[in-house]
Design an enzyme around this catalytic site. Structure first.
Site, PDB file in Angstrom:
ATOM      1  N   HIS A   1       0.971   5.216   1.216  1.00 10.52           N
ATOM      2  CA  HIS A   1       0.379   6.275   2.032  1.00 10.52           C
ATOM      3  C   HIS A   1       0.432   7.573   1.228  1.00 10.52           C
ATOM      4  O   HIS A   1       1.467   7.897   0.636  1.00 10.52           O
ATOM      5  CB  HIS A   1       1.203   6.500   3.310  1.00 10.52           C
ATOM      6  CG  HIS A   1       1.215   5.344   4.257  1.00 10.52           C
ATOM      7  ND1 HIS A   1       0.497   5.335   5.426  1.00 10.52           N
ATOM      8  CD2 HIS A   1       1.889   4.165   4.226  1.00 10.52           C
ATOM      9  CE1 HIS A   1       0.717   4.205   6.075  1.00 10.52           C
ATOM     10  NE2 HIS A   1       1.565   3.471   5.370  1.00 10.52           N
TER      11      HIS A   1
ATOM     12  N   HIS B   1       0.849  -1.202   0.000  1.00 10.09           N
ATOM     13  CA  HIS B   1       0.000   0.000   0.000  1.00 10.09           C
ATOM     14  C   HIS B   1       0.877   1.240   0.000  1.00 10.09           C
ATOM     15  O   HIS B   1       2.007   1.228   0.484  1.00 10.09           O
ATOM     16  CB  HIS B   1      -0.941   0.012   1.207  1.00 10.09           C
ATOM     17  CG  HIS B   1      -0.240  -0.123   2.528  1.00 10.09           C
ATOM     18  ND1 HIS B   1       0.175  -1.340   3.025  1.00 10.09           N
ATOM     19  CD2 HIS B   1       0.136   0.805   3.443  1.00 10.09           C
ATOM     20  CE1 HIS B   1       0.764  -1.157   4.190  1.00 10.09           C
ATOM     21  NE2 HIS B   1       0.771   0.137   4.468  1.00 10.09           N
TER      22      HIS B   1
HETATM   23  P1  5GP Z   1       2.099   0.371   7.378  1.00 11.79           P
HETATM   24  O1  5GP Z   1       2.782   0.691   8.673  1.00 11.79           O
HETATM   25  O2  5GP Z   1       1.887  -1.119   7.188  1.00 11.79           O
HETATM   26  O3  5GP Z   1       2.757   1.044   6.202  1.00 11.79           O
HETATM   27  O4  5GP Z   1       0.691   1.082   7.478  1.00 11.79           O
HETATM   28  C1  5GP Z   1      -0.479   0.425   7.774  1.00 11.79           C
HETATM   29  C2  5GP Z   1      -1.530   1.491   7.944  1.00 11.79           C
HETATM   30  O5  5GP Z   1      -2.797   0.872   7.901  1.00 11.79           O
HETATM   31  C3  5GP Z   1      -1.440   2.244   9.294  1.00 11.79           C
HETATM   32  O6  5GP Z   1      -1.235   3.620   9.048  1.00 11.79           O
HETATM   33  C4  5GP Z   1      -2.774   1.956   9.954  1.00 11.79           C
HETATM   34  O7  5GP Z   1      -3.312   3.072  10.630  1.00 11.79           O
HETATM   35  C5  5GP Z   1      -3.657   1.516   8.797  1.00 11.79           C
HETATM   36  N1  5GP Z   1      -4.656   0.542   9.153  1.00 11.79           N
HETATM   37  C6  5GP Z   1      -4.478  -0.597   9.876  1.00 11.79           C
HETATM   38  N2  5GP Z   1      -5.625  -1.267   9.983  1.00 11.79           N
HETATM   39  C7  5GP Z   1      -6.571  -0.545   9.327  1.00 11.79           C
HETATM   40  C8  5GP Z   1      -7.967  -0.732   9.104  1.00 11.79           C
HETATM   41  O8  5GP Z   1      -8.579  -1.693   9.521  1.00 11.79           O
HETATM   42  N3  5GP Z   1      -8.597   0.226   8.372  1.00 11.79           N
HETATM   43  C9  5GP Z   1      -7.945   1.312   7.871  1.00 11.79           C
HETATM   44  N4  5GP Z   1      -8.662   2.185   7.177  1.00 11.79           N
HETATM   45  N5  5GP Z   1      -6.639   1.517   8.072  1.00 11.79           N
HETATM   46  C10 5GP Z   1      -5.953   0.603   8.787  1.00 11.79           C
END
Ligand code: 5GP
Ligand code: ZN
Length: 136
Positions: free
Chosen positions: A101, A99
């Site tokens: 951001h 993903h």
């Molecule tokens: P990572 O650290 O893996 O790059 O980011 C994962 C992101 O996913 C985090 O910013 C977190 O807030 C978001 N996230 C985790 N679980 C959920 C969810 O169930 N729904 C949404 N909308 N965001 C999520």
């Protein structure tokens, strides 16, 4: 992938504030934003990291990323935005479904304020370049 939280969002098993979706991607608001409008954009296919992503799918994601980022930035009246892709736990990846951001920024907001840069020692640049080229 049944245990993946983002696959569950894609399957409609858990809710999300969706911004855009088509046959390739879904963009939705991050549940734990670091700025208003903090958006995540992911492929429908469960792919773990950027380097695992087939180039045709990556191209399709990127072809949509600019449009979504521009809309998020404009809607939030932001002064700029960051596009961030964490790969691997050491880099802060918590959800193992690729993903991006999109993080709207305001001048002086102090997000990512400290960028701990340093200088390479003599000869190190050449070694690193050689090593990376061998892995291309
Ligand atoms: P990572 O650290 O893996 O790059 O980011 C994962 C992101 O996913 C985090 O910013 C977190 O807030 C978001 N996230 C985790 N679980 C959920 C969810 O169930 N729904 C949404 N909308 N965001 C999520
Ligand atoms: Zn997944």
């Amino acid at each position: 992938m049944s245990s993946c939280i983002f696959c569950k969002i894609l399957a409609g098993e858990i809710p999300a504030a969706k911004i855009y979706e088509d046959d390739v991607v879904l963009a939705f608001l991050d549940i734990g934003p670091i700025s208003d409008g903090h958006t995540l954009m992911m492929p429908r296919q469960h792919i773990e990291t950027l380097h695992d992503c087939p180039s045709d799918i990556l191209g399709q994601i990127c072809s949509r990323l600019g449009k979504i980022a521009g809309a998020v930035a404009k809607a939030m009246n932001s002064d700029g935005y960051n596009v961030l892709c964490n790969n691997g736990g050491a880099a802060g990846q918590v959800v193992e479904h690729l993903h991006f951001h999109i993080i709207p920024r305001k001048t002086g907001d102090k997000l990512f304020h400290h960028w701990p840069s340093y200088k390479y020692r003599q000869g190190q640049t050449e070694d690193i370049v050689t090593s990376i080229k061998k892995n291309l």
